[in-house]
Design an enzyme around this catalytic site. Structure first.
Site, short mmCIF file in Angstrom:
data_model
loop_
_atom_site.label_atom_id
_atom_site.label_comp_id
_atom_site.label_asym_id
_atom_site.label_seq_id
_atom_site.Cartn_x
_atom_site.Cartn_y
_atom_site.Cartn_z
N SER A 112 34.63 -1.04 5.23
CA SER A 112 33.68 -0.39 4.33
C SER A 112 34.33 0.61 3.37
O SER A 112 33.78 0.88 2.31
CB SER A 112 32.57 0.30 5.11
OG SER A 112 33.03 1.47 5.73
N LYS A 172 32.24 7.83 5.00
CA LYS A 172 31.66 7.33 3.74
C LYS A 172 31.87 8.37 2.65
O LYS A 172 32.12 9.54 2.91
CB LYS A 172 30.16 7.05 3.88
CG LYS A 172 29.77 6.12 4.99
CD LYS A 172 30.18 4.71 4.74
CE LYS A 172 29.72 3.82 5.90
NZ LYS A 172 30.32 2.53 5.88
#
Length: 161
Positions: A42, A86
């Protein structure tokens, strides 16, 4: 008898020193900085798929110093036992436009990040499960800000914006 007192005294000193060291490690890991293994697809290309060791400082988020562009370590909203890394793309009050990953026709949506929340996304949007799926994340779930890559050696240095 004197020998036993000396042994007991040394054992006590060793125990106290060990307890102090463990307390120092706990405080450092919980409140200052800690090493984190960042792996998965990711955050490609920022972090390697096989895993990078990064240092996450644990002070910025406590003082409201997280800004868009920072890579943060967050307790996953769908699994509190898991930590995810993230990038922050929006703070409270910001408008965020994104492609809904659940839509077949790639519809674009716009939302306003509510008070006390942040919008996080992985750099590799095709492989990231993030705010596009579960919505804005409460600011309180932020556990730290990744700032320095320790491993691998060819990536040693500050985490890029």
């Amino acid at each position: 008898m004197r020998q036993w007192r000396r042994v007991a005294n040394e054992a006590m000193q060793f125990s106290v020193s060990t307890a102090k060291f463990i307390a120092l490690l706990h405080v450092t890991d919980s409140y200052l900085f800690s090493p984190i293994l960042a792996h998965g697809s990711s955050m490609l290309p920022t972090f390697n798929f096989s895993g990078d060791v990064v240092l996450a400082e644990r002070l910025s988020h406590r003082f409201g110093r997280v800004v868009p562009g920072d890579v943060v370590m967050v307790r996953a909203p769908d699994d509190p036992n898991m930590m995810v890394g993230k990038r922050v793309l929006g703070m409270e009050g910001d408008k965020v436009t994104f492609v809904d990953p659940a839509s077949i026709r790639q519809y674009r949506k716009t939302t306003v990040v509510p008070k006390g929340h942040v919008w996080i996304q992985g750099d590799n949007t095709k492989e990231s499960f993030d705010s596009r799926s579960y919505g804005p994340v409460p600011y309180g779930l932020i556990q730290g800000r990744a700032f320095f890559r320790v491993w691998p050696p060819n990536g040693f240095g500050f985490v890029d914006d």
